[in-house]
Design an enzyme around this catalytic site. Structure first.
Site, mmCIF file in Angstrom:
data_model
loop_
_atom_site.group_PDB
_atom_site.id
_atom_site.type_symbol
_atom_site.label_atom_id
_atom_site.label_comp_id
_atom_site.label_asym_id
_atom_site.label_seq_id
_atom_site.Cartn_x
_atom_site.Cartn_y
_atom_site.Cartn_z
ATOM 1 N N GLU A 79 0.851 -1.191 0.000
ATOM 2 C CA GLU A 79 0.000 0.000 0.000
ATOM 3 C C GLU A 79 0.888 1.243 0.000
ATOM 4 O O GLU A 79 0.433 2.336 0.301
ATOM 5 C CB GLU A 79 -0.948 -0.005 1.200
ATOM 6 N N CYS A 111 -3.098 -3.949 4.528
ATOM 7 C CA CYS A 111 -2.160 -4.983 5.001
ATOM 8 C C CYS A 111 -2.502 -6.378 4.503
ATOM 9 O O CYS A 111 -1.807 -7.346 4.828
ATOM 10 C CB CYS A 111 -2.115 -4.998 6.524
ATOM 11 N N THR A 152 3.368 3.144 16.052
ATOM 12 C CA THR A 152 3.117 1.926 15.264
ATOM 13 C C THR A 152 3.607 2.070 13.814
ATOM 14 O O THR A 152 3.109 1.393 12.930
ATOM 15 C CB THR A 152 1.618 1.535 15.293
ATOM 16 N N HIS A 233 -1.401 -10.871 11.778
ATOM 17 C CA HIS A 233 -0.912 -9.584 11.271
ATOM 18 C C HIS A 233 -0.534 -8.756 12.508
ATOM 19 O O HIS A 233 -1.306 -8.675 13.471
ATOM 20 C CB HIS A 233 -2.012 -8.883 10.475
ATOM 21 N N LYS A 242 -4.097 -9.340 21.775
ATOM 22 C CA LYS A 242 -5.503 -9.096 22.142
ATOM 23 C C LYS A 242 -6.414 -10.082 21.402
ATOM 24 O O LYS A 242 -7.354 -10.613 21.966
ATOM 25 C CB LYS A 242 -5.916 -7.670 21.766
ATOM 26 N N ASN A 275 5.512 -1.781 12.369
ATOM 27 C CA ASN A 275 4.539 -2.249 11.389
ATOM 28 C C ASN A 275 5.141 -2.168 9.993
ATOM 29 O O ASN A 275 5.672 -1.137 9.600
ATOM 30 C CB ASN A 275 3.265 -1.388 11.464
ATOM 31 N N SER A 308 -6.895 -3.364 6.686
ATOM 32 C CA SER A 308 -7.952 -2.396 6.967
ATOM 33 C C SER A 308 -8.761 -2.119 5.716
ATOM 34 O O SER A 308 -8.281 -2.224 4.597
ATOM 35 C CB SER A 308 -7.335 -1.090 7.477
HETATM 36 P P1 HMG Z 1 -3.488 5.406 21.930
HETATM 37 O O1 HMG Z 1 -4.791 6.086 22.101
HETATM 38 O O2 HMG Z 1 -2.283 6.253 21.862
HETATM 39 O O3 HMG Z 1 -3.175 4.375 23.056
HETATM 40 O O4 HMG Z 1 -3.629 4.536 20.604
HETATM 41 P P2 HMG Z 1 -4.057 3.912 24.313
HETATM 42 O O5 HMG Z 1 -4.351 5.062 25.182
HETATM 43 O O6 HMG Z 1 -5.227 3.061 23.841
HETATM 44 O O7 HMG Z 1 -2.991 2.997 25.023
HETATM 45 C C1 HMG Z 1 -2.522 1.843 24.404
HETATM 46 C C2 HMG Z 1 -2.328 0.781 25.477
HETATM 47 O O8 HMG Z 1 -1.274 1.201 26.337
HETATM 48 C C3 HMG Z 1 -3.553 0.574 26.372
HETATM 49 O O9 HMG Z 1 -3.595 -0.814 26.669
HETATM 50 C C4 HMG Z 1 -3.166 1.327 27.641
HETATM 51 O O10 HMG Z 1 -3.810 0.840 28.820
HETATM 52 C C5 HMG Z 1 -1.678 1.061 27.710
HETATM 53 P P3 HMG Z 1 -4.846 -1.684 26.179
HETATM 54 O O11 HMG Z 1 -6.039 -1.145 26.855
HETATM 55 O O12 HMG Z 1 -4.958 -1.483 24.678
HETATM 56 O O13 HMG Z 1 -4.490 -3.085 26.535
HETATM 57 N N1 HMG Z 1 -0.916 2.012 28.517
HETATM 58 C C6 HMG Z 1 0.103 1.652 29.336
HETATM 59 N N2 HMG Z 1 0.633 0.440 29.622
HETATM 60 C C7 HMG Z 1 1.699 0.388 30.486
HETATM 61 N N3 HMG Z 1 2.198 1.493 31.082
HETATM 62 C C8 HMG Z 1 1.688 2.720 30.849
HETATM 63 C C9 HMG Z 1 0.590 2.827 29.927
HETATM 64 N N4 HMG Z 1 -0.145 3.875 29.461
HETATM 65 C C10 HMG Z 1 -1.053 3.353 28.600
HETATM 66 N N5 HMG Z 1 2.206 3.803 31.430
HETATM 67 C C11 HMG Z 1 -3.485 2.898 18.906
HETATM 68 C C12 HMG Z 1 -3.174 3.240 20.360
HETATM 69 C C13 HMG Z 1 -3.034 1.492 18.598
HETATM 70 C C14 HMG Z 1 -5.002 3.002 18.670
HETATM 71 C C15 HMG Z 1 -2.736 3.924 17.997
HETATM 72 O O14 HMG Z 1 -1.349 3.749 18.130
HETATM 73 C C16 HMG Z 1 -3.111 3.823 16.537
HETATM 74 O O15 HMG Z 1 -4.083 4.432 16.089
HETATM 75 N N6 HMG Z 1 -2.334 3.050 15.705
HETATM 76 C C17 HMG Z 1 -2.609 2.893 14.277
HETATM 77 C C18 HMG Z 1 -3.808 2.004 13.983
HETATM 78 C C19 HMG Z 1 -3.522 0.529 14.244
HETATM 79 O O16 HMG Z 1 -2.400 0.086 14.312
HETATM 80 N N7 HMG Z 1 -4.615 -0.283 14.330
HETATM 81 C C20 HMG Z 1 -4.468 -1.714 14.518
HETATM 82 C C21 HMG Z 1 -5.661 -2.502 13.964
HETATM 83 S S1 HMG Z 1 -5.956 -2.113 12.232
HETATM 84 C C22 HMG Z 1 -4.653 -2.964 11.409
HETATM 85 O O17 HMG Z 1 -4.030 -3.797 11.974
HETATM 86 C C23 HMG Z 1 -4.380 -2.581 9.997
HETATM 87 C C24 HMG Z 1 -3.175 -1.656 9.814
HETATM 88 O O18 HMG Z 1 -1.978 -2.397 9.927
HETATM 89 C C25 HMG Z 1 -3.254 -0.931 8.459
HETATM 90 C C26 HMG Z 1 -3.455 -1.743 7.195
HETATM 91 O O19 HMG Z 1 -4.241 -2.671 7.088
HETATM 92 O O20 HMG Z 1 -2.819 -1.330 6.207
HETATM 93 C C27 HMG Z 1 -3.137 -0.551 10.868
#
Ligand code: HMG
Length: 388
Positions: A79, A111, A152, A233, A242, A275, A308
């Site tokens: 992509e 992906c 990521t 993935h 998860k 990633n 996605s």
């Molecule tokens: P965010 O809002 O920054 O993070 O976004 P958060 O607030 O949800 O925190 C993440 C985790 O860290 C949470 O744990 C927190 O509790 C923990 P969880 O509830 O998830 O188990 N946390 C801590 N842990 C230890 N010590 C601490 C602490 N503070 C917080 N001090 C998000 C995270 C992944 C959403 C963001 O990075 C994002 O948007 N990433 C891009 C999208 C993505 O990767 N999505 C994955 C699914 S889609 C996919 O896989 C396709 C993709 O590869 C694209 C394609 O297909 O081409 C993305």
């Protein structure tokens, strides 16, 4: 007939940034990145390294195993395409000196593109058992500095040689697929950074996995006990965990322990590279095969591919006799170890030095030229690549 992956090749940028340092710069707790998201380091691709140079470099690991008379297909799943019309496969075809008789094309579905390419290659070999097919799953994952997706990001290319009687793994013809038009992650044509509804995307990922897994076990009358490991993935290492946890209660205690342990082995490379979008699943499989020495020939792996937009697919593979001897664990670990670490300032500068979305001429920074191939410049709106 057995059909599958005969050789794997891996290419990574030789630059990386420590995510603890990025966390501190962004005012975040480092543990959020390393534990909450599950990422330690992130590969940084300078503008001289794109999916063409990384894809061609990944193939160089097994160029000698390609029989030019038998190779019939080269498909790049990506992509991060470098042109809206021309397939990156053609630039790669020239850099590798492949014969003109090879069909070259590029496939896109976020992906999932690498899996689409792999399944096409599998079907091609099923129809032409004497032929080989080359699949490259390559991407540069970019969300932007100081965005929630920044932790990521990453980049890599995984190349796979597909043939009959494969020496690494057999791909079974048993896929269960789900496709649905959703808006969890996308990249408009005018930008190189993706947009995402982050939380929503993680929920859809798990929902798609649960759905295709449920339909798989119903269709094939099996449970988790059949599998030596599950590979996912991996947009970040916590994501697959998860999904795995959502089905673990279906397994006995000992099987749960085994699946969790092997899941960790599958995330070793991802934790240090990040990633690689469509390459991530295959980076995970490679990481498992190269970092777990308890697997045996004949063991079956359950594989979950997610792109996605979205497409999810669950399929299975089994390990070939002597598979470990056809991998390059030491070479890959050495390459990870010998990368150059960037400070956060350097990372931000490299990230921001990119080919403009305009007709202006552009030269890549020779300071960061590395690997067997580089993009040297874009002149007169044409890309120029060179072998080093
Ligand atoms: P965010 O809002 O920054 O993070 O976004 P958060 O607030 O949800 O925190 C993440 C985790 O860290 C949470 O744990 C927190 O509790 C923990 P969880 O509830 O998830 O188990 N946390 C801590 N842990 C230890 N010590 C601490 C602490 N503070 C917080 N001090 C998000 C995270 C992944 C959403 C963001 O990075 C994002 O948007 N990433 C891009 C999208 C993505 O990767 N999505 C994955 C699914 S889609 C996919 O896989 C396709 C993709 O590869 C694209 C394609 O297909 O081409 C993305």
């Amino acid at each position: 007939m057995r059909i599958g992956i005969d050789r794997f090749g891996l290419a990574i940028p030789d630059l990386y940034v420590d995510l603890r340092e990025v966390a501190l710069r962004r005012g975040d707790e480092p543990d959020k990145y390393t534990i909450g998201i599950g990422q330690d380091e992130q590969a940084v691709a300078p503008s001289s390294q794109d999916i063409v140079t990384l894809g061609a470099a990944a193939v160089m690991e097994f160029r000698g195993d390609i029989d030019d008379d038998r190779l019939g297909l080269l498909v790049v799943g990506t992509e991060s395409g470098v042109d809206s019309s021309k397939a990156s496969a053609l630039y790669i075809h020239r850099l590798l000196g492949l014969p003109e008789s090879v069909r070259c094309l590029e496939i896109k579905e976020a992906c999932y593109g690498g899996t689409a390419a792999l399944m096409m290659a599998r079907d091609y070999v099923a129809a032409h058992p004497d032929k080989q097919a080359l699949v490259i799953a390559a991407d540069i994952a970019r969300y932007g500095l100081a965005t929630s997706g920044e932790v990521t990001q990453g980049a890599a290319a995984v190349a796979m040689l597909v043939s009959a009687a494969p020496r690494v793994l057999d791909i079974h013809d048993d896929s269960i697929v789900r496709s649905e038009d959703i808006q969890d992650f996308w990249r408009p044509l005018y930008t190189d950074c993706a947009l995402t509804r982050g939380k929503y995307s993680t929920l859809k990922y798990i929902e798609f996995f649960d759905d295709v897994w449920d339909r798989y076990r119903e269709a094939h009358g099996c449970g988790l006990d059949r599998f030596a490991a599950l590979c996912f993935h991996l947009p970040f290492s916590k994501m697959g965990l998860k999904a795995l946890r959502s089905v673990l209660p279906q397994a006995g205690e000992e099987q749960q322990r085994k699946l969790l342990e092997r899941y960790q082995a599958s995330t070793r490379y991802c934790r240090r590279i990040g990633n690689a979008y469509t390459g991530s699943l295959y980076l995970g499989i490679l990481s498992l095969l190269e970092n777990d020495d308890t697997l045996r020939a004949g063991d079956e792996l359950g594989i979950f591919s997610y792109g996605s937009g979205a497409v999810g697919e669950f399929f299975t593979v089994s390990l070939a006799e002597g598979y470990a001897g056809n991998l390059d664990r030491d070479g890959h670990l050495a390459r990870l170890a010998h990368r150059r670490k960037l400070s956060v300032d350097e990372y931000e500068a490299v990230f921001s030095d990119k080919i403009p979305y305009s007709a202006k001429d552009y030269r890549t920074d020779e300071k960061y030229h590395a690997g067997p191939f580089v993009l040297t410049d874009v002149t007169g709106q044409e890309r120029h690549y060179a072998a080093r």
